[in-house]
Motif scaffolding. Structure first.
Motif, mmCIF file in Angstrom:
data_model
loop_
_atom_site.group_PDB
_atom_site.id
_atom_site.type_symbol
_atom_site.label_atom_id
_atom_site.label_comp_id
_atom_site.label_asym_id
_atom_site.label_seq_id
_atom_site.Cartn_x
_atom_site.Cartn_y
_atom_site.Cartn_z
ATOM 1 N N LEU A 73 -0.454 -16.580 12.415
ATOM 2 C CA LEU A 73 0.469 -17.620 13.234
ATOM 3 C C LEU A 73 -0.392 -18.540 14.181
ATOM 4 N N TRP A 87 7.640 -13.952 12.850
ATOM 5 C CA TRP A 87 7.278 -15.330 12.839
ATOM 6 C C TRP A 87 8.519 -16.278 13.381
ATOM 7 N N LEU A 105 6.029 -14.864 3.726
ATOM 8 C CA LEU A 105 6.813 -15.504 4.800
ATOM 9 C C LEU A 105 7.949 -14.589 5.194
ATOM 10 N N ILE A 150 8.533 -22.141 10.304
ATOM 11 C CA ILE A 150 9.349 -21.293 9.477
ATOM 12 C C ILE A 150 10.694 -21.755 9.001
ATOM 13 N N VAL A 209 0.296 -19.567 8.769
ATOM 14 C CA VAL A 209 1.538 -19.302 8.617
ATOM 15 C C VAL A 209 2.073 -20.915 8.089
ATOM 16 N N HIS A 260 7.033 -10.989 6.904
ATOM 17 C CA HIS A 260 7.027 -10.979 8.319
ATOM 18 C C HIS A 260 7.941 -12.087 9.161
ATOM 19 N N CYS A 282 3.884 -22.233 4.553
ATOM 20 C CA CYS A 282 5.357 -23.216 4.518
ATOM 21 C C CYS A 282 4.904 -24.510 3.936
ATOM 22 N N SER A 298 8.641 -19.225 15.181
ATOM 23 C CA SER A 298 7.958 -20.289 14.821
ATOM 24 C C SER A 298 8.475 -21.766 14.407
#
Length: 460
Positions: free
Chosen positions: A409, A444, A437, A450, A414, A440, A418, A447
């Motif tokens: 992250l 995350w 994605l 996400i 991450v 986890h 995305c 965030s």
């Protein structure tokens, strides 16, 4: 029309008659053609039987196959030896005899025609050199066993091999590969000792740094041995592989080290599984060192291809990791900003190595490992992007503890995943990214990058 009719019936005449008729036809063709055109607009039409069926150019050195079809030597040798074909290009017949018979009659006619048409810009081809015979090559090999003549003979053999595909096959046929491999395997010959250089001092045109091993490795690679010849190099004990590994380690000449890697690559293209799985860690250490030292672009690519080929077998992944390959590969990725093919191969090899726990641990241990892999997504090619995501998937699935997940992250991994979903949502690469994605999403979920639907799809 008369020209074509007579040419098509030449086979009925004896060879002397053929020569006379062909010469007459050439002169008649030139006369009719020049009479029909003004001097200011002269065009020379080349007789069709002077043209090679492969290159579509006038033949400089016409040779005839066992099928009776004549080609230019350079074109048919490339067809047979470089492209590895075993059929006649025109008749498509399988060739059991690859002997190329010089067509001296046709060559003389072409030269005469060129001379006649010299005033119109046609250049006469010189008489080609007669290919060296197997007996001459065999004598050269025998002479090279004398310490005083060895370097001189090896130098001459290298020139012979570079001249044509026929010479390469003739050299292989008389057993040159066995003798050359003996020179390379001889444990009493020190690659860097002064004594190995002394035997060529005073010989005109020689580089004092070149040894007999250098010349032998060069010749052996450039022979482009057949599959049978390459397989025979392995022997029963794998001694030759060990010898080439020593060459990679000890040779002072960088070109020799490059040829050693290229020769090993050719050998392992035809190797048996048992030969691939029995490789020693020393082999992987020397290939890794070739990559680290950046010996040459050719050596780098050959080393990467070789490692990609052998690593999936047995415990070779672990051996490569223990040899320090992961660290060198990451450093290579950091350096190669404009080398697309090298980046693709490095990521492919890293993908192989990260299928093992040892490989993933080394990637995570390197401070730039995760960051540089994710950085290559969408910056090199589709192949590189796919391999990078596969590496991240292996790390997230099998090594995704709390600290690793948080590091992904913080490093922006991450966010990059995305971005993959947004840009390429229908590919297999995006499927892998989505799996990571989802895997986890709980860690995350706070965030901003996400997607909401991924967070919702993860069990609370």
């Amino acid at each position: 029309m008369l020209f074509i009719i007579i040419h098509n019936n030449l086979s009925r005449f004896r060879i002397e008659t053929q020569q006379s008729i062909l010469a007459l036809l050439i002169a008649l063709s030139d006369f009719l053609h020049l009479s029909a055109m003004g001097d200011s607009q002269t065009e020379i039409e080349v007789p069709s039987f002077f043209v090679c069926p492969i290159s579509l150019e006038i033949m400089k050195d016409p040779v005839t196959l066992s099928t009776g079809i004549t080609y230019d030597r350079e074109a048919i040798e490339k067809w047979l030896y470089t492209r590895k074909n075993s059929t006649c290009p025109i008749t498509k017949q399988t060739l059991t005899d690859l002997e190329l018979t010089p067509n001296h009659t046709l060559r003389r006619l072409i030269q005469s025609w060129c001379t006649i048409n010299g005033p119109y810009g046609i250049e006469r081809f010189p008489t080609p050199r007669i290919p060296i015979s197997k007996s001459q090559i065999l004598k050269l090999l025998q002479d090279s066993k004398s310490p005083n003549l060895q370097m001189k003979c090896l130098k001459k053999l290298k020139t012979i091999v570079s001249e044509s595909g026929v010479n390469k096959r003739s050299t292989e046929a008389v057993g040159a590969a066995e003798y050359l491999s003996y020179i390379i395997c001889n444990p009493s010959f020190n690659l860097t000792s002064p004594s190995s250089v002394e035997e060529i001092s005073g010989v005109d045109g020689f580089d004092n740094s070149v040894t007999a091993v250098d010349e032998a490795v060069n010749i052996l690679y450039n022979l482009h041995l057949s599959q049978t010849g390459l397989k025979s190099l392995f022997g029963k004990t794998g001694e030759f592989v060990d010898a080439l590994t020593r060459v990679m380690q000890c040779a002072a000449n960088y070109e020799t080290r490059t040829y050693a890697v290229l020769l090993l690559k050719s050998m392992f293209d035809v190797a048996e599984p048992i030969q691939v799985m029995s490789l020693k860690i020393h082999f992987f250490k020397e290939l890794t060192q070739i990559l680290a030292n950046q010996v040459s672009p050719k050596a780098t690519k050959a080393a990467l291809k070789l490692l990609i080929e052998v690593c999936p077998w047995g415990r070779n992944r672990v051996k490569a990791v223990e040899a320090g390959a992961v660290t060198v590969l990451i450093d290579t990725l950091l350096d190669c900003t404009d080398q697309k093919r090298v980046s693709e191969m490095v990521l492919t090899l890293l993908d192989h190595l990260c299928q093992s726990a040892e490989g993933r641990a080394e990637l995570l241990r390197h401070g730039a490992g995760l960051a540089v892999v994710s950085k290559k997504i969408f910056r090199v090619s589709q192949v590189a992007s796919a391999r990078a995501v596969r590496i991240l998937h292996a790390v997230a699935k099998f090594s995704g503890n709390t600290s690793v997940v948080q590091e992904m992250l913080q490093l922006g991994v991450v966010g990059k995943l995305c971005f993959v979903l947004q840009v390429d949502s229908a590919s297999k690469t995006s499927e892998k990214a989505r799996e990571i994605l989802k895997m986890h999403a709980r860690a995350w979920k706070h965030s901003s990058c996400i997607p909401y639907n991924l967070v919702c799809s993860y069990p609370s």
